[in-house]
Write a protein that holds these residues in place. Sequence first.
Motif, PDB file in Angstrom:
ATOM      1  N   LYS A  20      -3.862  -8.360  -9.702  1.00 11.43           N
ATOM      2  CA  LYS A  20      -3.521  -8.537  -8.288  1.00 11.43           C
ATOM      3  C   LYS A  20      -3.575  -7.177  -7.571  1.00 11.43           C
ATOM      4  O   LYS A  20      -2.617  -6.730  -6.919  1.00 11.43           O
ATOM      5  N   GLN A  21      -4.726  -6.558  -7.694  1.00 14.50           N
ATOM      6  CA  GLN A  21      -4.867  -5.212  -7.172  1.00 14.50           C
ATOM      7  C   GLN A  21      -6.289  -4.947  -6.713  1.00 14.50           C
ATOM      8  O   GLN A  21      -7.256  -5.412  -7.319  1.00 14.50           O
ATOM      9  N   SER A  22      -6.396  -4.166  -5.638  1.00 14.26           N
ATOM     10  CA  SER A  22      -7.685  -3.654  -5.201  1.00 14.26           C
ATOM     11  C   SER A  22      -7.577  -2.140  -5.094  1.00 14.26           C
ATOM     12  O   SER A  22      -6.555  -1.612  -4.648  1.00 14.26           O
ATOM     13  N   THR A  31      -4.711   2.381  -3.146  1.00 11.66           N
ATOM     14  CA  THR A  31      -4.325   1.190  -3.894  1.00 11.66           C
ATOM     15  C   THR A  31      -3.749   0.122  -2.979  1.00 11.66           C
ATOM     16  O   THR A  31      -3.018   0.426  -2.033  1.00 11.66           O
ATOM     17  N   CYS A  32      -4.093  -1.126  -3.302  1.00 14.43           N
ATOM     18  CA  CYS A  32      -3.534  -2.273  -2.590  1.00 14.43           C
ATOM     19  C   CYS A  32      -3.090  -3.277  -3.647  1.00 14.43           C
ATOM     20  O   CYS A  32      -3.913  -3.773  -4.418  1.00 14.43           O
ATOM     21  N   ASN A  33      -1.792  -3.523  -3.719  1.00 16.57           N
ATOM     22  CA  ASN A  33      -1.236  -4.508  -4.651  1.00 16.57           C
ATOM     23  C   ASN A  33      -0.656  -5.680  -3.873  1.00 16.57           C
ATOM     24  O   ASN A  33      -0.121  -5.499  -2.777  1.00 16.57           O
ATOM     25  N   TYR A  34      -0.749  -6.858  -4.452  1.00 20.60           N
ATOM     26  CA  TYR A  34      -0.200  -8.015  -3.760  1.00 20.60           C
ATOM     27  C   TYR A  34       0.523  -8.939  -4.734  1.00 20.60           C
ATOM     28  O   TYR A  34       0.248  -8.926  -5.946  1.00 20.60           O
ATOM     29  N   GLN A  37       0.858  -1.158   0.000  1.00 23.12           N
ATOM     30  CA  GLN A  37       0.000   0.000   0.000  1.00 23.12           C
ATOM     31  C   GLN A  37       0.906   1.223   0.000  1.00 23.12           C
ATOM     32  O   GLN A  37       2.014   1.180   0.532  1.00 23.12           O
TER      33      GLN A  37
END
Lengths: 114, 114
Positions: free
Chosen positions: B71-73, B22-25, B6
């Motif tokens: 792979k993102q929210s 943004t949240c990437n994983y 984040q």
Amino acid sequence: DARVTQTPRHKVTEMGQEVTMRCQPILGHNTVFWYRQTMMQGLELLAYFRNRAPLDDSGMPKDRFSAEMPDATLATLKIQPSEPRDSAVYFCASGLGGTIYEQYFGPGTRLTVT
Amino acid sequence: SQKIEQNSEALNIQEGKTATLTCNYTNYSPAYLQWYRQDPGRGPVFLLLIRENEKEKRKERLKVTFDTTLKQSLFHITASQPADSATYLCALGSSGGGADGLTFGKGTHLIIQP
């Protein structure tokens, strides 16, 4: 207004001392979690219980940390002996275990080990 | 290893505008994703949950999207208000198998300027 309660809210102790943190989950919730939050690592899962049985404690340093649920209304996290690197905020959370569900967090215990 | 990213820098937004976090994983195949709000000195509070087979979820002024290919929210707050200022955490979870614990990002600090 159901909520998770934690005691103490603040704890300052000297290195080598035993620390016990307590949590009362929301009545009826069958899953209880312990998390630790630091600036560097963020929020990390330490351990959790379902119906009072420990399911996962892989995030916890086994040599000094222990977590128990003596009954459905009380969860404890113990550190013995405490070290300065244990300084953090410890959160308890509870939820209605199932496939997917939200977690309800307590206010946390701020631990400082000098 | 599993990683959740984040934006570590604070996000400053003018009141009334839309804030997008943004949240990437990586190295993770979550069954669902949750967003929590955390105010200083308090525990995280659940906001929204979105499952892997859902593209978008809304709740009042909040909207979450989930793209498992990227792979993102993305987390949106429309018509932002100074009271929305807080740290927002994304959390990934697996379903079933007893893997109930969430893996949290370190959070993004949102500041809504009046």
